[in-house]
Design a protein around this motif. Sequence first.
Motif, short mmCIF file in Angstrom:
data_model
loop_
_atom_site.label_atom_id
_atom_site.label_comp_id
_atom_site.label_asym_id
_atom_site.label_seq_id
_atom_site.Cartn_x
_atom_site.Cartn_y
_atom_site.Cartn_z
N PRO A 63 34.42 50.49 49.34
CA PRO A 63 34.12 49.73 48.12
C PRO A 63 33.17 50.48 47.21
CG PRO A 63 33.79 48.39 50.08
CD PRO A 63 33.96 49.79 50.54
N GLU A 64 33.32 50.25 45.91
CA GLU A 64 32.39 50.77 44.92
C GLU A 64 31.63 49.58 44.34
OE1 GLU A 64 34.66 52.76 41.94
OE2 GLU A 64 36.05 53.54 43.42
N GLU A 65 30.43 49.85 43.91
CA GLU A 65 29.68 48.79 43.24
C GLU A 65 30.33 48.50 41.90
OE1 GLU A 65 27.16 46.90 44.12
OE2 GLU A 65 27.26 47.75 46.13
N ALA A 66 30.52 47.25 41.60
CA ALA A 66 31.11 46.88 40.31
C ALA A 66 30.58 45.53 39.89
CB ALA A 66 32.63 46.82 40.43
N PRO A 67 30.35 45.36 38.61
CA PRO A 67 29.87 44.06 38.15
C PRO A 67 30.95 43.00 38.30
CG PRO A 67 30.39 45.45 36.28
CD PRO A 67 30.52 46.31 37.51
N ALA A 68 30.53 41.81 38.66
CA ALA A 68 31.48 40.71 38.78
C ALA A 68 32.01 40.33 37.41
CB ALA A 68 30.81 39.51 39.44
N VAL A 69 33.26 39.90 37.37
CA VAL A 69 33.87 39.45 36.12
C VAL A 69 33.47 38.00 35.89
CG1 VAL A 69 36.06 39.04 34.98
CG2 VAL A 69 35.79 41.02 36.44
N GLU A 70 33.15 37.69 34.65
CA GLU A 70 32.77 36.31 34.35
C GLU A 70 33.95 35.38 34.60
OE1 GLU A 70 29.74 35.25 33.60
OE2 GLU A 70 29.15 37.32 33.96
N PRO A 71 33.71 34.19 35.12
CA PRO A 71 34.80 33.28 35.48
C PRO A 71 35.75 32.97 34.33
CG PRO A 71 32.75 32.51 36.39
CD PRO A 71 32.40 33.68 35.51
N GLU A 80 37.00 34.81 32.24
CA GLU A 80 37.98 35.86 32.01
C GLU A 80 39.20 35.71 32.91
OE1 GLU A 80 36.62 39.89 31.76
OE2 GLU A 80 34.59 39.25 31.28
N ILE A 81 39.13 34.82 33.85
CA ILE A 81 40.25 34.61 34.75
C ILE A 81 41.07 33.44 34.24
CG2 ILE A 81 40.93 34.23 37.14
CD1 ILE A 81 39.20 36.70 36.67
N PRO A 82 42.34 33.68 33.91
CA PRO A 82 43.16 32.56 33.44
C PRO A 82 43.35 31.52 34.52
CG PRO A 82 44.50 34.53 33.78
CD PRO A 82 43.07 34.94 33.97
N ALA A 83 43.41 30.26 34.08
CA ALA A 83 43.56 29.18 35.06
C ALA A 83 44.96 29.21 35.65
CB ALA A 83 43.31 27.85 34.40
N ARG A 89 37.66 33.42 44.07
CA ARG A 89 36.26 33.54 44.47
C ARG A 89 36.01 32.55 45.59
NH1 ARG A 89 36.22 34.29 38.96
NH2 ARG A 89 35.03 36.08 38.26
N ARG A 107 32.18 36.62 43.80
CA ARG A 107 32.98 37.82 43.63
C ARG A 107 34.46 37.51 43.83
NH1 ARG A 107 30.19 42.36 41.68
NH2 ARG A 107 28.12 42.41 42.60
N GLY A 113 49.16 28.60 39.12
CA GLY A 113 47.93 28.42 38.36
C GLY A 113 46.81 29.36 38.74
N GLU A 130 37.77 44.87 39.21
CA GLU A 130 36.79 44.34 40.18
C GLU A 130 37.37 44.36 41.60
OE1 GLU A 130 35.07 40.48 39.35
OE2 GLU A 130 34.24 40.37 41.38
N ALA A 149 37.53 48.00 42.90
CA ALA A 149 36.21 48.49 43.33
C ALA A 149 35.77 47.83 44.63
CB ALA A 149 35.19 48.22 42.23
N ALA A 150 36.06 46.54 44.74
CA ALA A 150 35.61 45.80 45.93
C ALA A 150 36.26 46.34 47.20
CB ALA A 150 35.92 44.32 45.76
#
Lengths: 35, 190
Positions: A22-30, A32-35, B24, B56, B116, B159, B162-163
């Motif tokens: 694994p590489e360090e990576a910033p988490a994506v803001e929620p 940004e994830i389509p429902a 998550r 995450r 969904g 993400e 990388a994870a």
Amino acid sequence: MDIGDPVREIEVVPEEEPIGVPEEAPAVEPEEIPA
Amino acid sequence: MLHELEFAFSPEALVGWRAWRVARPIDREASALELATGLLAAERRGDPGSVEELFRLRLRSLTEPTFWPPGRRLEASCHAVPQEHEAPSVGCECGVWAFRTSAAVEATVAAYRYCGAPIAFGRVALWGRVIEHELGWRGALAAPLDLFVCGSSEAATSELAAAYGVEASAVVWPQADPEPLVERGRGQVA
């Protein structure tokens, strides 16, 4: 999901376990994830 | 007969195809008690950043509440009633499943198009004890090798890459193969 009937048992012993590093990576803001 | 399976040995990991939910851990419909119990267990194990880990993006089984750990192998287990046993077992359905072909997993992914949530699929390495089936395998130990992510953003795909330390690409949803539908007498899909 169907993988059919069992046909063989295999003992798998790789020299190295194929695990990604694994590489360090910033988490994506929620939002940004389509429902 | 199940107990008469041929036995083989392989010095190289087997490579199959499988699919995951992208989620998550905090998104899981867990109670406060489950979350607190999980955090307490992580703290006792000395896992750092266990609260952050809840937020995450991770790969999760399509059918089980299991999240795949980044940077570590997934170890299959089975809590079958009446007797727990090592996974995979010949007479059970336990173990980490993988299809032999990408076409088989793409058909599965296509069926989740309207669930969904993002779905990932890709190659997975299996090792340890593995039960080979006609169309795939069930393994004791597993790790993803690469990922194709449907229904998600480039940032989320990065993400995941990388994870898990693998290459990942955002892709469009695969089309369902109409052949099985025709075979079942349900007509052609337009």
